[in-house]
Design an enzyme around this catalytic site. Structure first.
Site, PDB file in Angstrom:
ATOM      1  CG  PHE A  49     -61.097 -60.180  75.784  1.00  0.00           C
ATOM      2  CD1 PHE A  49     -61.882 -60.208  74.595  1.00  0.00           C
ATOM      3  CD2 PHE A  49     -61.205 -61.356  76.166  1.00  0.00           C
ATOM      4  CE1 PHE A  49     -62.912 -60.571  74.320  1.00  0.00           C
ATOM      5  CE2 PHE A  49     -62.125 -62.462  75.523  1.00  0.00           C
ATOM      6  CZ  PHE A  49     -62.885 -62.262  74.775  1.00  0.00           C
ATOM      7  CD  GLU A  50     -58.523 -54.300  79.764  1.00  0.00           C
ATOM      8  OE1 GLU A  50     -57.991 -53.348  79.333  1.00  0.00           O
ATOM      9  OE2 GLU A  50     -60.141 -54.785  79.543  1.00  0.00           O
TER      10      GLU A  50
END
Length: 140
Positions: free
Chosen positions: A12-13
């Site tokens: 997700f980052e």
């Protein structure tokens, strides 16, 4: 945090090996690291992975759990949330409060409250929070 939890955060980052300014103008590198980052900074992939581990350690949620029974999936999901919103916000969150009360369904649903940036619902945060919710419940 487990390797599965770290992989979740990486997913997700995203990773950028050159310093960039995030949406708020903060210099960032790797998987969302901001500490001491300045224009022109570069990392190798190995350095980015190690920096993520250090950043996750800086966002350790264990002291906030007060010995509350917590599965690995729950720990990983809450660690992802804390990494993204910061420990101060996590400490005051409905997620943590409900988790400590043993209301696991309520805690899982409370992840969905953290879907805004500057008061606006963000599609990427909606996806992440739903994924954290599923991870917390052991469905991912």
């Amino acid at each position: 945090i487990s390797e599965k939890g770290l992989a979740f955060i990486r997913e997700f980052e995203g990773c950028r090996l050159r310093a960039y300014q995030d949406g708020g103008g903060v210099w960032t590198i790797g998987y969302g690291s901001t500490k001491g980052v300045k224009p022109g900074d570069k990392l190798t992939q190995l350095e980015a992975d190690e920096l993520l581990r250090l950043d996750v350690e800086d966002h350790d949620i264990w002291p906030y759990l007060d010995g509350c029974k917590t599965s690995q999936n729950q720990f990983d999901a809450m660690s992802s949330l804390a990494f993204n919103i910061g420990l101060t916000r996590f400490h005051g969150s409905t997620v943590l409060r409900r988790h400590k009360l043993g209301n696991k369904t309520g805690a899982a649903n409370a992840f969905l409250m953290w879907n805004k940036d500057n008061g606006k619902v963000i599609a990427g945060l909606m996806r992440r929070r739903e994924a954290e919710r599923k991870l917390y419940l052991g469905e991912r």
